[in-house]
Design an enzyme around this catalytic site. Sequence first.
Site, PDB file in Angstrom:
ATOM      1  N   SER A 125       0.888  -1.081  -0.072  1.00 52.52           N
ATOM      2  CA  SER A 125      -0.059  -0.107  -0.136  1.00 52.52           C
ATOM      3  C   SER A 125       0.663   1.318   0.063  1.00 52.52           C
ATOM      4  CB  SER A 125      -0.850   0.214   1.128  1.00 52.52           C
ATOM      5  OG  SER A 125      -1.285   1.150   1.553  1.00 52.52           O
ATOM      6  N   GLU A 127       0.100   3.702   1.746  1.00 51.04           N
ATOM      7  CA  GLU A 127       0.069   4.196   3.066  1.00 51.04           C
ATOM      8  C   GLU A 127       1.616   3.981   3.694  1.00 51.04           C
ATOM      9  OE1 GLU A 127      -2.426   5.485   4.631  1.00 51.04           O
ATOM     10  OE2 GLU A 127      -1.721   5.495   6.835  1.00 51.04           O
ATOM     11  N   TYR A 149      -1.696   0.323  10.794  1.00 50.28           N
ATOM     12  CA  TYR A 149      -1.672  -0.318   9.572  1.00 50.28           C
ATOM     13  C   TYR A 149      -0.532  -0.110   8.473  1.00 50.28           C
ATOM     14  CZ  TYR A 149      -3.856  -0.666   4.519  1.00 50.28           C
ATOM     15  OH  TYR A 149      -3.940  -1.257   3.417  1.00 50.28           O
TER      16      TYR A 149
HETATM   17  P1  NAP Z   1     -11.474  -4.737   1.748  1.00 48.26           P
HETATM   18  O1  NAP Z   1     -12.711  -4.275   1.001  1.00 48.26           O
HETATM   19  O2  NAP Z   1     -11.582  -4.183   3.230  1.00 48.26           O
HETATM   20  O3  NAP Z   1     -11.388  -6.154   1.797  1.00 48.26           O
HETATM   21  C1  NAP Z   1     -10.588  -6.728   2.859  1.00 48.26           C
HETATM   22  C2  NAP Z   1     -10.976  -8.602   2.638  1.00 48.26           C
HETATM   23  O4  NAP Z   1     -10.023  -9.086   3.871  1.00 48.26           O
HETATM   24  C3  NAP Z   1     -12.130  -8.958   3.252  1.00 48.26           C
HETATM   25  O5  NAP Z   1     -12.721  -9.927   2.204  1.00 48.26           O
HETATM   26  C4  NAP Z   1     -12.171  -9.626   4.427  1.00 48.26           C
HETATM   27  O6  NAP Z   1     -13.165 -10.428   4.762  1.00 48.26           O
HETATM   28  C5  NAP Z   1     -10.504 -10.209   4.421  1.00 48.26           C
HETATM   29  N1  NAP Z   1     -10.131 -10.427   5.518  1.00 48.26           N
HETATM   30  C6  NAP Z   1      -9.714  -9.574   6.405  1.00 48.26           C
HETATM   31  N2  NAP Z   1      -9.168 -10.314   7.751  1.00 48.26           N
HETATM   32  C7  NAP Z   1      -9.073 -11.175   7.226  1.00 48.26           C
HETATM   33  C8  NAP Z   1      -8.585 -12.568   7.927  1.00 48.26           C
HETATM   34  N3  NAP Z   1      -7.884 -12.545   8.905  1.00 48.26           N
HETATM   35  N4  NAP Z   1      -8.399 -13.870   7.192  1.00 48.26           N
HETATM   36  C9  NAP Z   1      -9.160 -14.000   5.950  1.00 48.26           C
HETATM   37  N5  NAP Z   1      -9.801 -12.678   5.417  1.00 48.26           N
HETATM   38  C10 NAP Z   1      -9.631 -11.549   5.812  1.00 48.26           C
HETATM   39  O7  NAP Z   1     -10.116  -4.292   1.276  1.00 48.26           O
HETATM   40  P2  NAP Z   1      -9.950  -3.714  -0.240  1.00 48.26           P
HETATM   41  O8  NAP Z   1     -10.016  -2.224  -0.302  1.00 48.26           O
HETATM   42  O9  NAP Z   1     -10.492  -4.809  -1.169  1.00 48.26           O
HETATM   43  O10 NAP Z   1      -8.152  -3.847  -0.426  1.00 48.26           O
HETATM   44  C11 NAP Z   1      -7.600  -5.321  -0.619  1.00 48.26           C
HETATM   45  C12 NAP Z   1      -6.351  -5.478  -0.251  1.00 48.26           C
HETATM   46  O11 NAP Z   1      -5.295  -4.354  -0.674  1.00 48.26           O
HETATM   47  C13 NAP Z   1      -5.958  -4.945   1.378  1.00 48.26           C
HETATM   48  O12 NAP Z   1      -5.065  -5.960   1.785  1.00 48.26           O
HETATM   49  C14 NAP Z   1      -5.689  -3.663   1.304  1.00 48.26           C
HETATM   50  O13 NAP Z   1      -5.173  -3.384   2.886  1.00 48.26           O
HETATM   51  C15 NAP Z   1      -4.733  -3.371   0.113  1.00 48.26           C
HETATM   52  N6  NAP Z   1      -5.152  -1.985  -0.245  1.00 48.26           N
HETATM   53  C16 NAP Z   1      -6.141  -1.501  -0.635  1.00 48.26           C
HETATM   54  C17 NAP Z   1      -6.119  -0.230  -1.370  1.00 48.26           C
HETATM   55  C18 NAP Z   1      -7.278   0.671  -1.716  1.00 48.26           C
HETATM   56  O14 NAP Z   1      -7.315   1.465  -1.931  1.00 48.26           O
HETATM   57  N7  NAP Z   1      -8.452  -0.227  -1.824  1.00 48.26           N
HETATM   58  C19 NAP Z   1      -4.894   0.397  -1.432  1.00 48.26           C
HETATM   59  C20 NAP Z   1      -3.692  -0.420  -1.296  1.00 48.26           C
HETATM   60  C21 NAP Z   1      -3.640  -1.559  -0.631  1.00 48.26           C
HETATM   61  P3  NAP Z   1     -14.501 -10.126   5.610  1.00 48.26           P
HETATM   62  O15 NAP Z   1     -15.384  -9.869   4.310  1.00 48.26           O
HETATM   63  O16 NAP Z   1     -14.767 -11.284   6.158  1.00 48.26           O
HETATM   64  O17 NAP Z   1     -14.269  -8.815   6.384  1.00 48.26           O
HETATM   65  O1  G4F Z   2     -10.530   6.876   2.762  1.00 53.44           O
HETATM   66  P1  G4F Z   2      -9.228   6.810   3.689  1.00 53.44           P
HETATM   67  O2  G4F Z   2      -9.968   6.416   4.832  1.00 53.44           O
HETATM   68  O3  G4F Z   2      -8.270   5.919   2.996  1.00 53.44           O
HETATM   69  P2  G4F Z   2      -6.488   5.734   3.699  1.00 53.44           P
HETATM   70  O4  G4F Z   2      -6.414   6.259   4.932  1.00 53.44           O
HETATM   71  O5  G4F Z   2      -5.927   6.649   2.390  1.00 53.44           O
HETATM   72  O6  G4F Z   2      -6.429   4.413   3.468  1.00 53.44           O
HETATM   73  C1  G4F Z   2      -6.801   3.705   2.176  1.00 53.44           C
HETATM   74  O7  G4F Z   2      -5.879   3.751   0.928  1.00 53.44           O
HETATM   75  C2  G4F Z   2      -4.579   3.020   1.305  1.00 53.44           C
HETATM   76  C3  G4F Z   2      -3.543   3.367   0.216  1.00 53.44           C
HETATM   77  O8  G4F Z   2      -3.086   4.626   0.495  1.00 53.44           O
HETATM   78  C4  G4F Z   2      -4.996   1.523   1.509  1.00 53.44           C
HETATM   79  F1  G4F Z   2      -3.879   0.925   1.974  1.00 53.44           F
HETATM   80  C5  G4F Z   2      -6.220   1.422   2.756  1.00 53.44           C
HETATM   81  O9  G4F Z   2      -6.230   0.105   2.901  1.00 53.44           O
HETATM   82  C6  G4F Z   2      -7.170   2.267   2.355  1.00 53.44           C
HETATM   83  O10 G4F Z   2      -7.740   1.716   1.409  1.00 53.44           O
HETATM   84  O11 G4F Z   2      -8.776   8.108   3.852  1.00 53.44           O
HETATM   85  C7  G4F Z   2      -8.347   9.065   2.766  1.00 53.44           C
HETATM   86  C8  G4F Z   2      -8.065  10.499   3.533  1.00 53.44           C
HETATM   87  C9  G4F Z   2      -7.249  10.649   4.866  1.00 53.44           C
HETATM   88  O12 G4F Z   2      -6.219  11.376   4.805  1.00 53.44           O
HETATM   89  C10 G4F Z   2      -8.228  11.072   5.890  1.00 53.44           C
HETATM   90  O13 G4F Z   2      -7.733  11.704   6.877  1.00 53.44           O
HETATM   91  O14 G4F Z   2      -9.061  11.064   3.966  1.00 53.44           O
HETATM   92  C11 G4F Z   2      -9.263  12.105   4.819  1.00 53.44           C
HETATM   93  N1  G4F Z   2     -10.455  11.867   5.531  1.00 53.44           N
HETATM   94  C12 G4F Z   2     -11.245  13.278   5.678  1.00 53.44           C
HETATM   95  N2  G4F Z   2     -12.425  12.896   6.400  1.00 53.44           N
HETATM   96  C13 G4F Z   2     -11.434  10.828   6.058  1.00 53.44           C
HETATM   97  C14 G4F Z   2     -12.439  11.541   6.366  1.00 53.44           C
HETATM   98  N3  G4F Z   2     -11.275   9.623   5.938  1.00 53.44           N
HETATM   99  C15 G4F Z   2     -12.384   8.866   6.296  1.00 53.44           C
HETATM  100  N4  G4F Z   2     -12.277   7.547   6.172  1.00 53.44           N
HETATM  101  N5  G4F Z   2     -13.429   9.350   6.858  1.00 53.44           N
HETATM  102  C16 G4F Z   2     -13.562  10.771   6.878  1.00 53.44           C
HETATM  103  O15 G4F Z   2     -14.542  11.369   7.191  1.00 53.44           O
END
Ligand code: NAP
Ligand code: G4F
Length: 336
Positions: A125, A127, A149
């Site tokens: 990520s 992050e 995280y």
């Molecule tokens: P998400 O919607 O939160 O999905 C997370 C998945 O992980 C869900 O299916 C959840 O299952 C499963 N899970 C959590 N803990 C587990 C465990 N202990 N054993 C087995 N399964 C488990 O996340 P996403 O946005 O699709 O992201 C996918 C991956 O990419 C994550 O690793 C996230 O950290 C990473 N990532 C995401 C972003 C982004 O912007 N979306 C960016 C960079 C990296 P349940 O349905 O049971 O909760």
């Molecule tokens: O949408 P966020 O919660 O995503 P964040 O923290 O960037 O994390 C996501 O992206 C990561 C990749 O860089 C993934 F790895 C991670 O799993 C996840 O998908 O927050 C984005 C930004 C932050 O700066 C937060 O402070 O939005 C700002 N924000 C402002 N108001 C808020 C809010 N975030 C959330 N969730 N809720 C608010 O009300």
Amino acid sequence: MAQKRALITGITGQDGSYLAEFLLQQGYDVVGMIRRISVINLDRIEHIQDKVTLVQGDLLDEASLISILTEFRPQEIYNLAAMSFVPTSWQQPVLTGESTALGVTRMLDAIRLVDPTIRFYQASSSEMFGKVQEVPQSERTPFYPRSPYGVAKVYGHWITVNYRESYGLHATSGILFNHGSPRRGLEFVERKISLGVAAIKLGRQDKLYLGNLDARRDLGFAGDYVRAMWCMLQQDAPDDYVVATGETHSIREMCEVAFSHAGLDWQNHVASDPRFYRPAEVDLLVGDPSKAGAKLGWEPMVSFKELITMMVDSDVQALQAGRRFADVTEITRLKR
Ligand code: NAP
Ligand code: G4F
């Protein structure tokens, strides 16, 4: 050619659902790992449920991973499962470490023990860049995580590199920047905004409470990003890749685009709530995706504006169709 089999952890999540669709289109036999909970939520994969095999396992339990690999013998594993919501990682730091960090080791170790020829994708990520050490961020930018995280993801990234170098595994880390979609979890900011705009547009609420509007993110469409994951595992050699759009936008801009698409002025509806500010913030993320472009031939197809408007339209339609959403904002407030 024999049909390839892929295992997806986190298949019930946003990315897992898009990746499963994509792999099915490529002719894969898709196995999805789901964890045991009292009511399994298959909302995101309902439409493909009969085309995939679902198997119970948990990243917290290495024996379950070993038995899945032994039984299904996948050629590719996409490790998408994690505790993925940054604010929760301050409330549940140990659980976050167990799944998001040590869970990666458990899966890599299961691969090493059962079949070291399996190709492995780790969902790293942006992050991890946290308090960014250079702009834009590339595969060479040092990490400085700002949340439990982010720290857990840094561990997951380096253990992937380590198993690649120690045991010669085809283990790849995709450093993905933020990506959303109409299937995005409700707490993440772009979904909170699109659903809030839809509810305000339909007269069901008047205010949307947010935290830091100045934070900037490089935000793309999840459907584009899962294509990059697959491309990485088709390479002869494992490597690390940044996947991003190369553009950055503030949360304020997200609000402007989303509200104006619905014919609303965001300034009349967005209110600040200090409880949504974080103990340590990631102020600016913007990725340099040139390596993914050059080596994988990958580029994003959906623009920032297209993504936000797609999400608003989808939420308006969902609410009009009578769909009900849990109010998750209360339970994700941070204790101060
Ligand atoms: P998400 O919607 O939160 O999905 C997370 C998945 O992980 C869900 O299916 C959840 O299952 C499963 N899970 C959590 N803990 C587990 C465990 N202990 N054993 C087995 N399964 C488990 O996340 P996403 O946005 O699709 O992201 C996918 C991956 O990419 C994550 O690793 C996230 O950290 C990473 N990532 C995401 C972003 C982004 O912007 N979306 C960016 C960079 C990296 P349940 O349905 O049971 O909760
Ligand atoms: O949408 P966020 O919660 O995503 P964040 O923290 O960037 O994390 C996501 O992206 C990561 C990749 O860089 C993934 F790895 C991670 O799993 C996840 O998908 O927050 C984005 C930004 C932050 O700066 C937060 O402070 O939005 C700002 N924000 C402002 N108001 C808020 C809010 N975030 C959330 N969730 N809720 C608010 O009300």
